[in-house]
Design a protein around this motif. Structure first.
Motif, mmCIF file in Angstrom:
data_model
loop_
_atom_site.group_PDB
_atom_site.id
_atom_site.type_symbol
_atom_site.label_atom_id
_atom_site.label_comp_id
_atom_site.label_asym_id
_atom_site.label_seq_id
_atom_site.Cartn_x
_atom_site.Cartn_y
_atom_site.Cartn_z
ATOM 1 N N ARG A 176 6.219 1.276 -5.085
ATOM 2 C CA ARG A 176 5.655 0.017 -5.594
ATOM 3 C C ARG A 176 6.638 -0.688 -6.517
ATOM 4 O O ARG A 176 6.813 -1.900 -6.452
ATOM 5 N N LYS B 234 8.645 -4.425 -5.720
ATOM 6 C CA LYS B 234 8.652 -5.589 -6.609
ATOM 7 C C LYS B 234 10.078 -6.023 -6.926
ATOM 8 O O LYS B 234 10.384 -7.226 -6.976
ATOM 9 N N ILE C 211 -5.792 -11.433 -0.731
ATOM 10 C CA ILE C 211 -4.434 -11.745 -1.185
ATOM 11 C C ILE C 211 -3.900 -12.984 -0.470
ATOM 12 O O ILE C 211 -3.236 -13.835 -1.082
ATOM 13 N N GLU D 68 0.634 -5.537 -9.971
ATOM 14 C CA GLU D 68 0.516 -6.713 -9.119
ATOM 15 C C GLU D 68 -0.765 -7.495 -9.367
ATOM 16 O O GLU D 68 -0.745 -8.718 -9.553
ATOM 17 N N ARG D 69 -1.902 -6.799 -9.384
ATOM 18 C CA ARG D 69 -3.176 -7.515 -9.484
ATOM 19 C C ARG D 69 -3.333 -8.213 -10.832
ATOM 20 O O ARG D 69 -3.883 -9.316 -10.915
ATOM 21 N N THR E 118 2.372 -6.387 -2.506
ATOM 22 C CA THR E 118 1.001 -5.959 -2.226
ATOM 23 C C THR E 118 0.704 -5.977 -0.735
ATOM 24 O O THR E 118 0.117 -5.031 -0.186
ATOM 25 N N GLN F 90 2.166 -3.060 1.046
ATOM 26 C CA GLN F 90 1.429 -1.816 0.823
ATOM 27 C C GLN F 90 0.109 -1.779 1.582
ATOM 28 O O GLN F 90 -0.316 -0.719 2.058
ATOM 29 N N PRO G 299 -7.418 -11.088 -6.930
ATOM 30 C CA PRO G 299 -6.527 -9.929 -7.043
ATOM 31 C C PRO G 299 -7.178 -8.742 -7.739
ATOM 32 O O PRO G 299 -6.794 -7.591 -7.494
ATOM 33 N N LEU H 63 -8.509 -5.619 -5.837
ATOM 34 C CA LEU H 63 -7.633 -4.584 -5.309
ATOM 35 C C LEU H 63 -7.814 -3.302 -6.103
ATOM 36 O O LEU H 63 -8.022 -3.328 -7.316
ATOM 37 N N SER I 71 1.055 2.835 0.573
ATOM 38 C CA SER I 71 1.583 1.887 1.553
ATOM 39 C C SER I 71 1.554 2.413 2.953
ATOM 40 O O SER I 71 1.836 1.707 3.889
#
Length: 464
Positions: A187, A191, A288, A347-348, A395, A398, A454, A457, A463
């Motif tokens: 993850r 990014k 998303i 992310e979220r 995201t 994954q 988001p 999630l 992933s």
């Protein structure tokens, strides 16, 4: 040549591969961006196509750069899932080169038939419509060039983004030991990779139009189009640094382990491929993509309304350009910082926070009536918009099945291109009737309502 590239699990080699992906996308996207600036400008200087005014013809041409990729995006994504990086990227290069070459005779129209129109800004001597089929042929050539440029650059973007995600997953599968550590490392690496890759479109949108503009002034429109046809060849050179190991069928350590476990349990090692509707129904994917549409709409709305607001506030063209330039610089700057902060960013939370920040900026934007206040709003907005793309791509990578990562990236691309093609017309109609302030505030409310998407999630989602 790519067979001689170093293995992707070597740390230095992985950075070299990522650099090759970034530069390759810059070369491809800059060619499209240059043509996207040059061809409508040529129509405006030419005075349109007789039966089509310059503004209308330029608008239709700009729409083709985005509309055709909407239709072809999903198939392009599926093809990249089957074929990997090299064949789709080579095809993308051929398509964009063809776009530049097709644009050359269309741009040379006034040289071949001087009575049709002038490209030096002087009045048109004879309307194109009076030339019968000549104007129609030029329109078809320009439309074909725009369609090819948009389609080719979009195909290349999907293949490059998909390969970048697999590069991040591959390297971390090898380097990490435990499953939890591997997921966390993947993850973080996703990014970082998508943040570096996000710099490519920003630079391309500067390099392509600037280069085309200088060449138009120096050697004219035909020469500028020919130069844009040469830019994608740099993508082929960069492809030599991308190993075939990123192609489909190359399994990462976690994928191999899952396949082995399934086989030992007597189960199918590979799940059947899902359709688009089933892909959208996967937990988190539809939400998303909807959030991505909110961000894309906010971006397009800002780009559309700033010139209008600047004009209403009495700002000069250079001042309006400064506001948009600060926004673009902020987008690039935050993407340079994300790799340093990737391990601390979720992310979220980032996506929800960005929605709230953008909504707040849109709420106060109508009161920004001076250059200084508009620059501050553009700066904050650019930082919030710039940090979002790496989070969305990470995201989606994954959430999607490994054999449909290209397809889900293509769906995101289709959403963005559809917004870019349709929303300016909608904004134009609503802006004239309602005014910029009401549009900004309506978008702010929409973003605040969408900030919960988001958050749906799961905090940790593997992933593969």
């Amino acid at each position: 040549m790519s067979l001689n590239a170093p293995p992707p699990d070597a740390p230095l080699a992985r950075h070299q591969i990522l650099l090759a992906l970034v530069i390759g996308q810059i070369c491809l996207h800059a060619a499209m961006a240059g043509l996207r600036m040059a061809l409508p400008l040529m129509l405006l200087r030419q005075g349109g196509l007789g039966w089509l005014g310059g503004e209308v013809a330029a608008g239709l041409l700009l729409g083709l750069f985005s509309m055709v990729p909407v239709v072809t995006a999903v198939r392009a994504g599926r093809w990249t899932d089957r074929r990997g990086y090299h064949r789709p990227v080579r095809s993308a290069v051929v398509i964009v080169v063809a776009a530049g070459l097709v644009a050359v005779p269309a741009a040379a129209w006034s040289l071949l038939w001087p009575e049709v129109g002038s490209l030096d800004g002087s009045p048109v001597a004879t309307p194109v419509a009076s030339q019968g089929g000549l104007g129609l042929v030029q329109l078809l050539l320009l439309g074909l060039a725009a369609s090819l440029a948009g389609t080719g650059s979009n195909l290349g973007l999907i293949a490059i983004q998909r390969s970048a995600g697999r590069l991040a997953s591959h390297g971390r599968d090898v380097a990490s030991s435990g499953a939890t550590d591997r997921d966390e490392a993947t993850r973080s690496e996703l990014k970082k990779v998508f943040s570096w890759l996000g710099i490519a479109p920003s630079l391309s949108n500067v390099i392509g139009p600037m280069l085309a503009g200088f060449l138009i002034d120096a050697i004219g429109f035909p020469g500028a189009c020919a130069a844009m046809a040469l830019l994608p060849l740099g993508t082929l050179l960069c492809a030599a640094r991308v190993p075939v190991g990123l192609a489909p069928g190359s399994q990462t350590a976690s994928t191999k382990a899952s396949a082995t476990a399934a086989a030992s349990a007597g189960q199918r090692a590979v799940a059947p491929r899902q359709g688009v509707l089933a892909l959208l129904a996967l937990p988190g994917v539809g939400g998303i993509l909807l959030a991505n549409w909110f961000f894309s709409t906010a971006w397009d709305l800002h780009t559309f309304l700033i010139p209008l607001m600047g004009h209403q506030n009495g700002l000069s063209a250079s001042a309006i350009g400064t506001v948009l330039g600060v926004f673009a610089l902020a987008v690039t700057a935050i993407r340079l910082l994300v790799p340093l902060l990737a391990e601390r960013l979720t992310e979220r939370h980032v996506m929800s926070g960005a929605m709230l920040v953008i909504g707040a900026v849109f709420l106060v934007y109508p009161w920004a009536t001076t250059l200084g206040t508009m620059v501050v709003c553009a700066l904050v907005l650019g930082l919030a918009q710039g940090i979002v793309q790496p989070m969305i791509l990470s995201t989606l990578h994954q959430l999607a099945p490994p054999d449909q990562q290209g397809e889900v990236i293509a769906l995101r691309s289709a959403v963005i291109n559809l917004s870019s093609a349709v929303l300016p017309l909608v904004f134009g109609l609503l802006g004239g009737a309602l005014g910029p302030a009401l549009l900004f505030r309506a978008m702010a409310v929409l973003l605040w309502v969408g900030a919960w998407l988001p958050q749906r999630l799961a905090p940790h989602r593997p992933s593969a």
